[in-house]
Design an enzyme around this catalytic site. Structure first.
Site, PDB file in Angstrom:
ATOM      1  N   GLY A   1      45.071  28.466  34.380  1.00  0.00           N
ATOM      2  CA  GLY A   1      43.746  27.948  34.087  1.00  0.00           C
ATOM      3  C   GLY A   1      43.074  27.400  35.336  1.00  0.00           C
ATOM      4  N   ALA A   2      42.216  26.397  35.146  1.00  0.00           N
ATOM      5  CA  ALA A   2      41.461  25.833  36.269  1.00  0.00           C
ATOM      6  C   ALA A   2      42.369  25.326  37.383  1.00  0.00           C
ATOM      7  CB  ALA A   2      40.561  24.707  35.772  1.00  0.00           C
ATOM      8  N   ALA A   3      43.578  24.879  37.032  1.00  0.00           N
ATOM      9  CA  ALA A   3      44.523  24.381  38.043  1.00  0.00           C
ATOM     10  C   ALA A   3      44.920  25.469  39.037  1.00  0.00           C
ATOM     11  CB  ALA A   3      45.755  23.800  37.371  1.00  0.00           C
TER      12      ALA A   3
ATOM     13  N   SER B   1      47.621  24.754  31.711  1.00  0.00           N
ATOM     14  CA  SER B   1      49.054  24.477  31.746  1.00  0.00           C
ATOM     15  C   SER B   1      49.754  24.911  33.021  1.00  0.00           C
ATOM     16  CB  SER B   1      49.768  25.120  30.563  1.00  0.00           C
ATOM     17  OG  SER B   1      49.845  26.531  30.713  1.00  0.00           O
TER      18      SER B   1
ATOM     19  N   THR C   1      48.205  18.430  34.636  1.00  0.00           N
ATOM     20  CA  THR C   1      48.116  19.432  33.581  1.00  0.00           C
ATOM     21  C   THR C   1      49.235  19.127  32.588  1.00  0.00           C
ATOM     22  OG1 THR C   1      47.911  21.807  33.111  1.00  0.00           O
ATOM     23  CG2 THR C   1      49.466  21.181  34.850  1.00  0.00           C
ATOM     24  N   TYR C   2      49.692  20.117  31.858  1.00  0.00           N
ATOM     25  CA  TYR C   2      50.809  19.924  30.934  1.00  0.00           C
ATOM     26  C   TYR C   2      51.776  21.087  31.094  1.00  0.00           C
ATOM     27  CZ  TYR C   2      48.167  23.237  28.066  1.00  0.00           C
ATOM     28  OH  TYR C   2      47.484  24.339  27.623  1.00  0.00           O
TER      29      TYR C   2
END
EC number: 4.1.1.11
Length: 126
Positions: A73-75, A25, A57-58
């Protein structure tokens, strides 16, 4: 015909946190979500002006008035604290609706100070 149109945009916000170990996110100050019409859990695209990376993402809400933009996260591999990013969401609609559609755009400077909002993107001049 169905068209995909810009729904909302946060133009040139600064990343305040990047948390690789937080569940996915992008946390966004609730005031910023309201200004752009982006909803919590809505899919968003993030374009990193600083390094050129683009990712999806969101959105999740961060505390109202906090000026938080936290890429999680991964982002978090795609953005660092201090990077300038553009966050956008899109909506699909009929061709007829699209012809009169106006996105919600919020413009930022400095440490995520919202300078103005608009219902259109200015025409680019030569």
């Amino acid at each position: 015909m169905i068209r995909t149109m810009l729904q909302g945009k946060l133009h040139r916000v600064k990343v305040t946190q990047a948390d690789l170990h937080y569940e996915g996110s992008c946390a966004i100050d609730q005031d910023f979500l309201d200004a752009s019409g982006i909803l919590e859990n809505e899919a968003i695209d993030i374009w990193n002006v600083t390094n050129g990376k683009r990712f999806s993402t969101y959105a999740i809400a961060a505390e109202r008035g906090s000026r938080i933009i936290s890429v999680n996260g991964a982002a978090a591999h795609c953005a660092e604290v201090g990077d300038i990013v553009i966050i956008a969401s899109f909506v699909t609609m009929s061709d007829e609706e699209a012809r009169t559609w106006s996105p919600k755009v919020a413009y930022f400077e400095g440490d995520n100070e919202m300078k103005r909002t608009a219902k259109a993107i200015p025409v680019q001049v030569a």
